[in-house]
Write a protein that holds these residues in place. Structure first.
Motif, PDB file in Angstrom:
ATOM      1  N   THR A  63      25.238  65.000 -19.559  1.00 24.14           N
ATOM      2  CA  THR A  63      24.258  64.012 -19.615  1.00 24.14           C
ATOM      3  C   THR A  63      23.177  64.484 -19.177  1.00 24.14           C
ATOM      4  N   PHE A  64      22.149  64.210 -20.295  1.00 24.28           N
ATOM      5  CA  PHE A  64      20.705  64.447 -19.743  1.00 24.28           C
ATOM      6  C   PHE A  64      19.771  63.182 -19.449  1.00 24.28           C
ATOM      7  N   SER A  65      19.075  63.064 -18.383  1.00 25.18           N
ATOM      8  CA  SER A  65      18.200  61.891 -18.271  1.00 25.18           C
ATOM      9  C   SER A  65      16.867  62.492 -17.769  1.00 25.18           C
ATOM     10  N   ASP A  66      15.815  61.586 -17.469  1.00 21.69           N
ATOM     11  CA  ASP A  66      14.439  61.843 -17.099  1.00 21.69           C
ATOM     12  C   ASP A  66      13.557  62.865 -18.069  1.00 21.69           C
ATOM     13  N   ILE A  67      13.975  62.813 -19.370  1.00 22.55           N
ATOM     14  CA  ILE A  67      13.290  63.690 -20.374  1.00 22.55           C
ATOM     15  C   ILE A  67      12.459  62.464 -21.145  1.00 22.55           C
ATOM     16  N   GLU A  68      11.155  62.787 -21.120  1.00 23.37           N
ATOM     17  CA  GLU A  68      10.210  61.938 -22.060  1.00 23.37           C
ATOM     18  C   GLU A  68       9.381  62.721 -22.879  1.00 23.37           C
ATOM     19  N   PRO A  69       9.330  62.747 -24.161  1.00 28.50           N
ATOM     20  CA  PRO A  69      10.345  61.768 -24.812  1.00 28.50           C
ATOM     21  C   PRO A  69      11.606  62.426 -25.124  1.00 28.50           C
ATOM     22  N   MET A  70      12.826  61.865 -25.328  1.00 30.07           N
ATOM     23  CA  MET A  70      13.918  62.291 -25.441  1.00 30.07           C
ATOM     24  C   MET A  70      14.155  62.703 -26.977  1.00 30.07           C
ATOM     25  N   PRO A  71      14.497  64.170 -26.967  1.00 24.47           N
ATOM     26  CA  PRO A  71      14.787  64.651 -28.198  1.00 24.47           C
ATOM     27  C   PRO A  71      15.931  64.211 -28.742  1.00 24.47           C
ATOM     28  N   ASP A  72      16.429  64.100 -29.976  1.00 23.03           N
ATOM     29  CA  ASP A  72      17.772  63.526 -30.459  1.00 23.03           C
ATOM     30  C   ASP A  72      18.726  64.658 -29.886  1.00 23.03           C
ATOM     31  N   ALA A  73      18.665  65.883 -29.835  1.00 22.53           N
ATOM     32  CA  ALA A  73      19.582  66.758 -29.377  1.00 22.53           C
ATOM     33  C   ALA A  73      20.206  66.480 -28.037  1.00 22.53           C
ATOM     34  N   PHE A  74      19.603  65.818 -27.115  1.00 23.10           N
ATOM     35  CA  PHE A  74      19.401  65.345 -25.460  1.00 23.10           C
ATOM     36  C   PHE A  74      20.257  64.127 -25.460  1.00 23.10           C
ATOM     37  N   LYS A  75      20.254  63.268 -26.554  1.00 26.45           N
ATOM     38  CA  LYS A  75      20.625  61.784 -26.329  1.00 26.45           C
ATOM     39  C   LYS A  75      22.164  61.845 -26.305  1.00 26.45           C
ATOM     40  N   GLY A  76      22.803  60.969 -25.366  1.00 24.96           N
ATOM     41  CA  GLY A  76      24.039  60.481 -25.191  1.00 24.96           C
ATOM     42  C   GLY A  76      24.774  61.622 -24.415  1.00 24.96           C
ATOM     43  N   THR A  77      26.043  61.277 -24.370  1.00 25.24           N
ATOM     44  CA  THR A  77      26.960  62.162 -23.489  1.00 25.24           C
ATOM     45  C   THR A  77      27.717  63.102 -24.470  1.00 25.24           C
ATOM     46  N   LYS A  78      27.658  64.428 -24.095  1.00 26.46           N
ATOM     47  CA  LYS A  78      28.190  65.512 -24.932  1.00 26.46           C
ATOM     48  C   LYS A  78      29.427  65.894 -24.332  1.00 26.46           C
ATOM     49  N   LYS A  79      30.237  66.465 -25.167  1.00 27.58           N
ATOM     50  CA  LYS A  79      31.659  66.826 -24.481  1.00 27.58           C
ATOM     51  C   LYS A  79      32.197  68.309 -24.857  1.00 27.58           C
ATOM     52  N   GLY A  80      32.504  69.158 -24.250  1.00 24.44           N
ATOM     53  CA  GLY A  80      32.694  70.340 -24.449  1.00 24.44           C
ATOM     54  C   GLY A  80      33.336  71.418 -23.613  1.00 24.44           C
ATOM     55  N   SER A  81      32.901  72.436 -23.313  1.00 23.91           N
ATOM     56  CA  SER A  81      33.417  73.690 -22.233  1.00 23.91           C
ATOM     57  C   SER A  81      32.103  74.093 -21.656  1.00 23.91           C
ATOM     58  N   VAL A  82      32.469  74.517 -20.445  1.00 24.48           N
ATOM     59  CA  VAL A  82      31.381  75.203 -19.718  1.00 24.48           C
ATOM     60  C   VAL A  82      32.276  76.366 -19.372  1.00 24.48           C
ATOM     61  N   PHE A  83      31.038  77.752 -19.470  1.00 27.36           N
ATOM     62  CA  PHE A  83      31.260  78.898 -19.142  1.00 27.36           C
ATOM     63  C   PHE A  83      30.612  79.443 -18.116  1.00 27.36           C
ATOM     64  N   LEU A  84      30.878  80.108 -17.042  1.00 32.10           N
ATOM     65  CA  LEU A  84      30.244  80.407 -15.787  1.00 32.10           C
ATOM     66  C   LEU A  84      30.033  82.165 -15.906  1.00 32.10           C
ATOM     67  N   THR A  85      28.803  82.589 -15.924  1.00 31.46           N
ATOM     68  CA  THR A  85      28.520  84.146 -15.903  1.00 31.46           C
ATOM     69  C   THR A  85      27.939  84.178 -14.747  1.00 31.46           C
ATOM     70  N   PRO A  86      27.829  85.597 -14.306  1.00 32.20           N
ATOM     71  CA  PRO A  86      26.929  85.583 -13.041  1.00 32.20           C
ATOM     72  C   PRO A  86      25.404  85.297 -12.964  1.00 32.20           C
ATOM     73  N   TYR A  87      24.872  85.432 -14.083  1.00 36.68           N
ATOM     74  CA  TYR A  87      23.507  84.776 -14.285  1.00 36.68           C
ATOM     75  C   TYR A  87      23.301  83.400 -14.692  1.00 36.68           C
ATOM     76  N   ARG A  88      24.213  82.712 -15.374  1.00 31.81           N
ATOM     77  CA  ARG A  88      23.900  81.346 -15.841  1.00 31.81           C
ATOM     78  C   ARG A  88      25.285  80.440 -16.306  1.00 31.81           C
ATOM     79  N   VAL A  89      25.101  79.398 -16.404  1.00 35.31           N
ATOM     80  CA  VAL A  89      26.146  78.458 -16.986  1.00 35.31           C
ATOM     81  C   VAL A  89      25.729  78.111 -18.312  1.00 35.31           C
ATOM     82  N   ILE A  90      26.768  78.089 -19.172  1.00 35.97           N
ATOM     83  CA  ILE A  90      26.700  78.010 -20.621  1.00 35.97           C
ATOM     84  C   ILE A  90      27.707  76.826 -21.068  1.00 35.97           C
ATOM     85  N   PHE A  91      27.029  75.650 -21.711  1.00 37.46           N
ATOM     86  CA  PHE A  91      27.725  74.510 -22.119  1.00 37.46           C
ATOM     87  C   PHE A  91      27.910  74.817 -23.661  1.00 37.46           C
TER      88      PHE A  91
END
Length: 103
Positions: free
Chosen positions: A31-59
């Motif tokens: 979930t994303f918050s504190d974004i003004e203005p909130m783009p459509d891609a960031f609205k609401g709660t997204k469900k999926g998977s998270v992948f952890l690498t040595p350099y980043r987190v990918i949702f």
């Protein structure tokens, strides 16, 4: 951070040749918050998977959504806290800064 750059058509993740996936978690919500203005891609709660690498987190989201993938490099994550409420699921709360000149 990057939006819709690291997912495959089959719902998997795409990583660079120099990195590998250390851990994978399914049934994750983001979930994303504190974004003004909130783009459509960031609205609401997204469900999926998270992948952890040595350099980043990918949702990578499930289904057809404006956000198919969201990448968070570790050097852009700030003020991360691990929350363990008595009633509710554990979660990580933090801030992802946009990279200067990024898309």
């Amino acid at each position: 951070m990057a939006l819709n750059r690291n997912h495959s058509e089959g719902g998997g993740v795409i990583v660079n040749n120099s990195e590998n996936v250390l851990m994978t978690y399914d049934h994750v919500e983001i979930t994303f918050s504190d974004i003004e203005p909130m783009p459509d891609a960031f609205k609401g709660t997204k469900k999926g998977s998270v992948f952890l690498t040595p350099y980043r987190v990918i949702f990578v989201s499930k289904g057809k959504d404006a956000m198919q993938s969201f990448v968070m490099p570790f050097y852009l994550l700030k003020d991360c806290e691990i929350k363990q409420p008595v009633f509710g699921a554990n979660y990580i709360k933090g801030t992802v800064k946009a990279e200067a000149g990024g898309t």
